[in-house]
Motif scaffolding. Sequence first.
Motif, PDB file in Angstrom:
ATOM      1  N   ALA A 144       0.866  48.909 116.885  1.00 39.02           N
ATOM      2  CA  ALA A 144      -0.395  49.512 116.444  1.00 39.02           C
ATOM      3  C   ALA A 144      -1.211  49.982 117.646  1.00 39.02           C
ATOM      4  CB  ALA A 144      -1.193  48.502 115.633  1.00 39.02           C
ATOM      5  N   ILE A 173      -2.275  53.905 118.518  1.00 39.37           N
ATOM      6  CA  ILE A 173      -3.632  54.391 118.771  1.00 39.37           C
ATOM      7  C   ILE A 173      -3.729  54.976 120.181  1.00 39.37           C
ATOM      8  CG2 ILE A 173      -6.043  53.663 119.059  1.00 39.37           C
ATOM      9  CD1 ILE A 173      -5.430  51.629 116.763  1.00 39.37           C
ATOM     10  N   TYR A 232       0.666  50.466 109.265  1.00 38.32           N
ATOM     11  CA  TYR A 232      -0.043  51.559 108.605  1.00 38.32           C
ATOM     12  C   TYR A 232      -1.154  51.067 107.677  1.00 38.32           C
ATOM     13  CZ  TYR A 232       3.515  54.475 110.620  1.00 38.32           C
ATOM     14  OH  TYR A 232       4.314  55.123 111.509  1.00 38.32           O
ATOM     15  N   ILE A 252      -5.756  52.076 112.302  1.00 37.77           N
ATOM     16  CA  ILE A 252      -4.772  53.154 112.153  1.00 37.77           C
ATOM     17  C   ILE A 252      -5.254  54.150 111.104  1.00 37.77           C
ATOM     18  CG2 ILE A 252      -2.408  53.657 111.394  1.00 37.77           C
ATOM     19  CD1 ILE A 252      -2.467  52.356 114.115  1.00 37.77           C
ATOM     20  N   ALA A 267      -1.983  58.575 107.426  1.00 36.42           N
ATOM     21  CA  ALA A 267      -1.187  57.395 107.783  1.00 36.42           C
ATOM     22  C   ALA A 267      -0.179  57.083 106.683  1.00 36.42           C
ATOM     23  CB  ALA A 267      -2.099  56.204 108.040  1.00 36.42           C
TER      24      ALA A 267
END
Lengths: 319, 440
Positions: free
Chosen positions: B352, B356, B368, B373, B382
């Motif tokens: 994650a 980003i 997700y 996110i 997403a």
Amino acid sequence: MSAAVETAKHASPQKRQRAHLTDRAKAERSLGWKLAGPAFVVMLFVTLWPIADAVWLSLFNYRLTDPAGKTFVWFQNYITALSDPLFWQTFVTTFAIVIFTLIFELIFGMALAMVMHKIVIPRKTLRTIVLIPYSIITVVSAFAWTYAVSVSSGFMNYWLHFITAGGFPLDYDWFGGRWSSLFIICLSEIWKTTPFMSLLLLAGLAQVDSSMEEAAQVDGATWWQRFYKVVLPNMKAALMVAVLFRTLDAIRIYDNPYVMTGGAHETTTLSMLVSNETITRVEIGMGSCLSVILFIIVLIVAAIFVRGFKVDLTSSGGN
Amino acid sequence: MKRLRSRRRATALAVSVSMLASVGIAACGSSSGGGAGQASLTWFINPDGGGSNPKGGGQAQLAAECSTSKYKINIQLLPNSASDQQTQLLRRLAAGDSSVDLMSVDPAYVTQFAAANYFAPVPAAMVKQIKSGGTVQSSVTASTYNGKIIAVPFWANTQVLWYRKSVAKKAGLDMSKPVTWDQIIAAAQKTHTDIGVQAALYEGYSVWINALVAGAGGSIVDNPNADYQHIKMGLNSAAGRTAAQIIRKVSDTGVGGPALSSSEETQALNLFQAASSSGFLVNWPYVWAALNTPPKVPWINDVGWTEYPESVAGQPARPPFGGIELAVGRSSAHVGLAYQAAQCITSPSHQAQYMIGTGNPAAAKSVYNEPAIKKAFPGGLAALIVQSLDKAATRPLSPYWGDISTALQQRFSPPNNVTSKTPATTQQFVLKVLNGKALL
């Protein structure tokens, strides 16, 4: 080949000489072997062995990532390569570059050499300036030329546009076609290696006895007659050495087309083909086969020069 | 005198040997650096947005964060293009370089390395974890060769269809349902806009061709695990011809833009950014960040996204798959530690963070659902990415994909020369190349 013939020719006088060798000559000879021997062994190790290995590998269908699939195929790789249209396309590309660049380098190199030979006062400065392109790394010069002619960042199209009073299109893509790409590749080659040519030719010019030129002048020979009948024949050895070196060098051309087109639009040269097969596809067998073919081409060209034009590499040093 | 000479010779020999040895040592580097008992792992990373900056949000930062008292992860930056990365890694692996502990591998050549037995086997516990359903299906498929998991999914990429809402509305296209290539070509023609695609002579063109063939229910290679003598191709099929037909149609109608034959991802995005021609674009999710970071396009609210177009109406699309797999070198001196590091690097929280930091989508599904996110990829983007990733078609997992891809690109270039016969001639050419009967 020719070396073998020459040794055979000189064999009998040498045999006679060997009988008359003095102790001192014998000692010198053995010292010579001791001094040069290690270097000779190293050279055998780093040149002869890889060449022999390449010849051996060229008889296999062998991919580096698939060692288990290695099969002995005799001369299948050679048959495939020599009957492949891509091989002949790269062959034509390579020799088009060799011939085109050689002609222009010879003309410009000769002109530069004569200027350097005649001009006395800023001699050192002039020779340094002439050598600048040659001292630039080929990859760097290739990038410089790429940017100079590129549509988005180049200045070449603007200059041509200006000179032709708007006749030349500003958005002409030099790397969009085969012959226009090759033209830029050749231009960059010529710019970069003409200095090398001119230095070799300058050495040849220096060998010509100026009294002969003066004598011809007294006899009423024109400038062209003096150049063509006196200067050129007297520097033939240096001239042919320069041509031979440049030809062998140009056959190996890689950097310029690699940087400029990456081989697109049929501008792949023989060296690039070898590297595609060996480095990118890791087809060691086919790659070795192509390297051997390239090696043989170089040998043939060298033989044509040495035998056909009677270039004597040993006497070019100014004896 | 003689003895003196031989002693001198021995000294000279010793000096030269020690010099050679020191050069060798300096070149290889020692594998046990750092503090006492701390092993040193080398991770060969592909360039990403973070570069080699340990705080840049990329792989370099993961390397710094995943280092423990047992091991320290050092990074080595690989070249930019996938083929240069392959060239460099392959040479080290073929030579049995023990310093290749971890590497980021592109799916285009992961099977080539696996088939050559360059990877250390993945521990059973990790295999179980990868197969447990927490990872998007396409990424699991791409990490499998001959039925075995051979690498660890790290991040996964896929393409979506980007479009201008106003253009779709003007053309009367209902974007709430899946659209076909034929539909968007007609819509672009009607509204005098362009469709950004990748059709230059490079890997991206093979990605497009593969997605079209897979979308029509076919596959370029039928038996990807086979060796070159037994490989069977499926390009010369109805699906292959459908793909050729779509490419030709994009070219003939002119909706691919003025420079279709040199269009890569960047050029396609430029086409979409130009207000006069922007209509549709197939491209990776990084497009969102590119459009949304200042200077934003003025019509940012007009940008829509949906699933990749269908090759055949009614048959679900198979979007392209990209991304990176993590692998451990077979000759590594620290295989166990390297897999521990891989476990840390590919943990959902690190995936994650990486998503980003660099915009590269995670392979773990749970990522997700995280609010951060959803904020970075808003408006259902997403969800669309993870949904596309589950459907995505990998490029054929054949060890010979490199050759097949190059041949595809060459024979399908330029796009305006593609005919219904192109799939057949390409297939014939690929088989000749693989059997060493033609040069590439």
